[in-house]
Scaffold this motif. Structure first.
Motif, PDB file in Angstrom:
ATOM      1  N   ALA A 101      47.659  56.411  61.748  1.00 38.95           N
ATOM      2  CA  ALA A 101      47.532  55.272  62.656  1.00 38.95           C
ATOM      3  C   ALA A 101      46.874  55.696  63.964  1.00 38.95           C
ATOM      4  O   ALA A 101      46.000  54.991  64.500  1.00 38.95           O
ATOM      5  N   VAL A 102      47.279  56.846  64.480  1.00 38.55           N
ATOM      6  CA  VAL A 102      46.688  57.354  65.727  1.00 38.55           C
ATOM      7  C   VAL A 102      45.207  57.646  65.526  1.00 38.55           C
ATOM      8  O   VAL A 102      44.356  57.279  66.349  1.00 38.55           O
ATOM      9  N   VAL A 103      44.867  58.283  64.409  1.00 39.82           N
ATOM     10  CA  VAL A 103      43.460  58.588  64.114  1.00 39.82           C
ATOM     11  C   VAL A 103      42.673  57.297  63.955  1.00 39.82           C
ATOM     12  O   VAL A 103      41.545  57.168  64.454  1.00 39.82           O
ATOM     13  N   GLY A 104      43.243  56.312  63.295  1.00 34.61           N
ATOM     14  CA  GLY A 104      42.571  55.021  63.114  1.00 34.61           C
ATOM     15  C   GLY A 104      42.304  54.331  64.444  1.00 34.61           C
ATOM     16  O   GLY A 104      41.230  53.769  64.671  1.00 34.61           O
ATOM     17  N   VAL A 105      43.297  54.370  65.336  1.00 39.35           N
ATOM     18  CA  VAL A 105      43.131  53.760  66.660  1.00 39.35           C
ATOM     19  C   VAL A 105      42.050  54.495  67.449  1.00 39.35           C
ATOM     20  O   VAL A 105      41.216  53.875  68.113  1.00 39.35           O
ATOM     21  N   LEU A 106      42.039  55.824  67.372  1.00 39.76           N
ATOM     22  CA  LEU A 106      41.019  56.599  68.083  1.00 39.76           C
ATOM     23  C   LEU A 106      39.619  56.305  67.549  1.00 39.76           C
ATOM     24  O   LEU A 106      38.658  56.167  68.325  1.00 39.76           O
ATOM     25  N   VAL A 107      39.483  56.192  66.241  1.00 41.94           N
ATOM     26  CA  VAL A 107      38.179  55.879  65.641  1.00 41.94           C
ATOM     27  C   VAL A 107      37.738  54.486  66.063  1.00 41.94           C
ATOM     28  O   VAL A 107      36.575  54.276  66.443  1.00 41.94           O
ATOM     29  N   ALA A 108      38.654  53.528  66.035  1.00 44.09           N
ATOM     30  CA  ALA A 108      38.321  52.157  66.426  1.00 44.09           C
ATOM     31  C   ALA A 108      37.937  52.107  67.912  1.00 44.09           C
ATOM     32  O   ALA A 108      36.979  51.421  68.295  1.00 44.09           O
ATOM     33  N   ALA A 109      38.670  52.827  68.755  1.00 45.41           N
ATOM     34  CA  ALA A 109      38.359  52.840  70.185  1.00 45.41           C
ATOM     35  C   ALA A 109      37.008  53.498  70.448  1.00 45.41           C
ATOM     36  O   ALA A 109      36.226  53.031  71.288  1.00 45.41           O
ATOM     37  N   SER A 110      36.717  54.563  69.726  1.00 44.21           N
ATOM     38  CA  SER A 110      35.417  55.231  69.881  1.00 44.21           C
ATOM     39  C   SER A 110      34.279  54.316  69.457  1.00 44.21           C
ATOM     40  O   SER A 110      33.238  54.232  70.129  1.00 44.21           O
ATOM     41  N   ALA A 111      34.464  53.621  68.357  1.00 43.27           N
ATOM     42  CA  ALA A 111      33.432  52.704  67.881  1.00 43.27           C
ATOM     43  C   ALA A 111      33.218  51.575  68.883  1.00 43.27           C
ATOM     44  O   ALA A 111      32.076  51.192  69.173  1.00 43.27           O
ATOM     45  N   ALA A 112      34.311  51.030  69.402  1.00 45.57           N
ATOM     46  CA  ALA A 112      34.197  49.956  70.391  1.00 45.57           C
ATOM     47  C   ALA A 112      33.503  50.459  71.657  1.00 45.57           C
ATOM     48  O   ALA A 112      32.659  49.769  72.232  1.00 45.57           O
ATOM     49  N   GLY A 113      33.845  51.653  72.082  1.00 48.66           N
ATOM     50  CA  GLY A 113      33.192  52.237  73.261  1.00 48.66           C
ATOM     51  C   GLY A 113      31.708  52.430  73.050  1.00 48.66           C
ATOM     52  O   GLY A 113      30.891  52.179  73.938  1.00 48.66           O
ATOM     53  N   TRP A 114      31.332  52.856  71.864  1.00 47.38           N
ATOM     54  CA  TRP A 114      29.924  53.065  71.537  1.00 47.38           C
ATOM     55  C   TRP A 114      29.157  51.746  71.582  1.00 47.38           C
ATOM     56  O   TRP A 114      28.066  51.661  72.132  1.00 47.38           O
ATOM     57  N   VAL A 115      29.764  50.693  71.025  1.00 47.14           N
ATOM     58  CA  VAL A 115      29.114  49.384  71.009  1.00 47.14           C
ATOM     59  C   VAL A 115      29.002  48.828  72.432  1.00 47.14           C
ATOM     60  O   VAL A 115      27.954  48.307  72.832  1.00 47.14           O
ATOM     61  N   VAL A 116      30.056  48.948  73.207  1.00 41.89           N
ATOM     62  CA  VAL A 116      30.055  48.422  74.572  1.00 41.89           C
ATOM     63  C   VAL A 116      29.064  49.178  75.449  1.00 41.89           C
ATOM     64  O   VAL A 116      28.389  48.596  76.306  1.00 41.89           O
ATOM     65  N   ALA A 117      28.911  50.475  75.256  1.00 47.02           N
ATOM     66  CA  ALA A 117      28.006  51.288  76.077  1.00 47.02           C
ATOM     67  C   ALA A 117      26.556  51.167  75.635  1.00 47.02           C
ATOM     68  O   ALA A 117      25.662  51.674  76.310  1.00 47.02           O
ATOM     69  N   GLY A 118      26.283  50.484  74.544  1.00 48.30           N
ATOM     70  CA  GLY A 118      24.911  50.336  74.041  1.00 48.30           C
ATOM     71  C   GLY A 118      23.920  49.830  75.079  1.00 48.30           C
ATOM     72  O   GLY A 118      22.864  50.424  75.288  1.00 48.30           O
TER      73      GLY A 118
END
Length: 97
Positions: free
Chosen positions: A5-22
């Protein structure tokens, strides 16, 4: 399960950060283009100023305001500066229009 669950949340947060920083990443290229365009405009303006100064020195020589020796020294300096500006414009990829 908790580790997944922690790894999933970190992956989701990283993906969201990548999209937002685009858009921010794209803005850097636009800023670089604006700086490049500003440099070209500055060099073009300096080149035109040198050309104008060359013409003015020639007119001063023809009207007797400058001696031949002074005119040649000024002309040589201004033309050397103009050539340097042309080299810098060429290095930045100016079209020369």
């Amino acid at each position: 399960m908790d580790v997944l669950a922690v790894v999933g949340v970190l992956v989701a947060a990283s993906a969201a950060g990548w999209v937002v920083a685009g858009p921010l990443r794209g803005g850097r290229a636009e800023a670089d283009d604006a700086v490049h365009q500003g440099q070209l405009e500055d060099l073009e303006a300096a080149k035109e100023a040198r050309y104008r100064e060359i013409r003015e020195a020639e007119m001063d020589y023809r009207t007797g305001k400058l001696s031949e020796e002074d005119y040649k020294a000024i002309d040589r300096q201004l033309r050397a500066e103009a050539v340097e500006l042309l080299r810098r414009l060429d290095a930045l990829g100016a079209s020369g229009d």
